[in-house]
Design an enzyme around this catalytic site. Structure first.
Site, PDB file in Angstrom:
ATOM      1  N   ASP A 132       0.830  -1.213   0.000  1.00  0.00           N
ATOM      2  CA  ASP A 132       0.000   0.000   0.000  1.00  0.00           C
ATOM      3  C   ASP A 132       0.859   1.254   0.000  1.00  0.00           C
ATOM      4  OD1 ASP A 132       0.911  -0.678   2.594  1.00  0.00           O
ATOM      5  OD2 ASP A 132      -0.544   0.697   3.489  1.00  0.00           O
ATOM      6  N   GLU A 133       0.263   2.335  -0.425  1.00  0.00           N
ATOM      7  CA  GLU A 133       0.797   3.691  -0.296  1.00  0.00           C
ATOM      8  C   GLU A 133       2.226   3.838  -0.812  1.00  0.00           C
ATOM      9  OE1 GLU A 133      -1.923   5.142   3.468  1.00  0.00           O
ATOM     10  OE2 GLU A 133      -0.111   4.004   3.901  1.00  0.00           O
ATOM     11  N   ALA A 134       2.506   3.249  -1.963  1.00  0.00           N
ATOM     12  CA  ALA A 134       3.811   3.413  -2.613  1.00  0.00           C
ATOM     13  C   ALA A 134       3.720   4.601  -3.556  1.00  0.00           C
ATOM     14  CB  ALA A 134       4.199   2.136  -3.350  1.00  0.00           C
TER      15      ALA A 134
END
Length: 531
Positions: A341-343
């Site tokens: 997530d959230e890359a």
């Protein structure tokens, strides 16, 4: 109680065992309060599939013995004996022959349960000649023991001997879980929690029949699992936490200890090593993992999305392979969670390339890949499990994956993220996904929440507890209770019995006296009619 009124703390204690249980009846049972016994049957959480009050029950006495009918149930029998010995003060020996006569006893049997209850279900019967829990597997016996626990007075939760009427009400119960996966996530990366804290967390999961612990071991603020081939991950990356505290990490032996403790309670540990983002602790430990060859500074804040492993360097994949190999060797369960997530600082193309390789590495080490639902970016094969975490119920990419055969874990942040505040004045927690009252935690259906996804594609629900604002076990308990038992019931009980908030709030409130004795620092929500 105000949000900062956190005086109740549970002391660590050993919980009881499981198996087929048979209790013989004693004279005090006939003198006990029938209405009180009936209420304990009616107030079980999670609510069983089927219950029938049958009349006379059984009083555990100093003559009670525990019978284990199969060696596979021996561990459950020892667990039960340890649990009951402390509050009752009785010897409760484990015997090789079924208890007979007026004293009765406890029998743990791996025979006589129907195929319908599966591997985790059970049948429990209490009458004047005994209490019997039957199951097809030890996990089912363990679940039955947790129900037996709630059929006894709250004093059974005490960590010292108590004077109480140890009467089990007369009842027949048939019970089995709705979903195979009933999980709870714990973030030990933002703030580090010691081994004993994690064990206590596992005990809470077991108490309400959850069977997976998702352990978030790495993030920007800390690396919490020893990797022998990359020692600086813990020497440097494990040295701090949110706010600049000293951090900490689990040695491989300590991690094994956690895993073994969970296994004894039929809880599967799912380790998460987040990647390619949420990796600043690794980037601060090894310069070569950064694209510019320079080590990052340690990070003790709470922002997200700013870090990434270097996608173009081959050493990145050597690093991932080493980490996954060592974690896989330490983990007997079938899954490894690789985050995803959230890359935000890499392109979609870079992300998909990295994830394809990381997924293959997980498979190469004999584990099934699991990740936050962004893992669907590279359109992976059906063995990959996405964990849905957004607050809303519209997720076309998840629905499409379900159509292709991917199984899904449901963790919508608006209902299952237990680090969300109860209300706007709650001292702990966050509110980016909204406020999550006890009613909000209960008022959703894991099988139908995600639009376009059939229940047959849902492995089950999982709560998440991120630790940006949580520093102690007191803090964990405050955010966990009373919301975790609400979602545990959604995972275990049939949907026909989880659509009545008014009934549930009454049942959940009766858990309060148990939590008081356990010294749990729970939030006394005004939504519940506490006694």
């Amino acid at each position: 109680m105000s949000d900062d009124d956190m005086g109740r703390r549970r002391a660590l204690q050993t919980i009881g065992g499981i198996g087929t249980l048979s209790f013989g009846i004693g004279s005090a049972a006939a003198q006990g309060s029938e209405s009180s016994d009936t209420r304990r049957v009616e107030n079980i959480v999670p609510v069983p599939v089927e219950t029938e009050v049958t009349g006379a029950g059984y009083e555990i006495t100093d003559e009670t013995a525990i019978y284990v009918g199969d060696t596979s149930a021996t561990g459950v029998g020892k667990y039960l004996a340890d649990f009951l010995r402390t509050p009752t003060g009785y010897e409760l020996p484990i015997v090789e022959q079924p208890p007979r006569g007026a004293a009765g006893g406890i029998s743990l049997r791996l025979t006589g349960a129907s195929d319908e209850v599966g591997e985790e279900g059970y049948r429990l019967q209490v009458n004047p000649s005994g209490v019997t829990i039957r199951a097809n597997a030890p996990a089912g016996l363990f679940a039955g023991v947790q129900t037996l626990r709630q059929l006894l007075p709250p004093a059974v939760e005490a960590d010292s001997a108590r004077a109480a009427d140890w009467t089990v009400p007369g009842v027949q119960i048939r019970d089995y879980p709705r979903f195979a996966h009933r999980g709870a996530h714990l973030d030990v990366a933002r703030h580090f929690f010691e081994v004993d804290d994690v064990k206590q967390y596992i005990d809470y999961l077991a108490q309400y029949k959850a069977n997976h612990l998702h352990l978030h071991l790495t993030d920007d603020q800390g690396w919490r699992i020893e990797i022998e081939s990359w020692p600086k991950l813990t020497e440097i990356g494990g040295s701090t936490e949110v706010g600049g505290g000293e951090g900490g990490f689990y040695t491989q032996d300590e991690y094994r200890e956690i895993v073994e403790y969970a296994q004894e309670r039929f809880v599967t540990v799912v380790p998460e090593v987040d990647m390619p983002g949420h990796t600043n602790a690794a980037l601060a430990s090894y310069a070569e993992l950064n694209c510019d060859g320079e080590r990052e500074d340690l990070y003790t804040g709470t922002q997200v999305g700013f870090s990434s492993l270097c996608i173009d360097k081959e050493i990145t994949y050597e690093f991932v392979d080493d980490v996954i190999r060592e974690v896989a060797e330490l983990t007997p369960g079938p899954y490894i969670h690789i985050g995803g997530d959230e890359a935000h600082v890499i392109t979609d193309e870079e992300y998909n390339y990295f994830m394809e390789r990381a997924i293959d590495i997980v498979r190469d080490h004999g584990k099934r890949p699991l990740g936050w639902h962004q893992i669907l970016g590279p359109d992976p094969d059906a063995d990959v499990i996405p964990q849905y975490w957004y607050p809303g119920n519209e997720a076309p990419e998840v629905a499409e994956a379900a159509q292709k055969g991917n199984e899904i874990i449901a963790s919508p942040a608006s209902h299952a993220y237990l680090d969300m505040k109860y209300h706007e004045d709650t001292e702990l927690g966050l509110d980016w996904a909204g406020l999550t009252s006890v009613k909000e935690a209960y008022d959703w259906d894991p099988g139908t929440f995600i639009e376009g996804v059939d229940e047959s594609s849902i492995m089950g629900p999982e709560t998440a507890l991120w630790s940006e604002t949580l520093e102690t076990l007191d803090d964990i308990e405050f955010m966990l209770f009373p919301r975790f038992p609400a979602i545990a019931e959604l995972g275990w009980s049939p949907d026909t019995k989880t659509d009545d908030w008014e009934s549930f709030r009454e049942r959940l409130a009766t858990q309060g006296p148990r939590w008081d004795i356990q010294d749990i620092n729970y939030y006394e929500s005004s939504q519940l009619p506490w006694a």
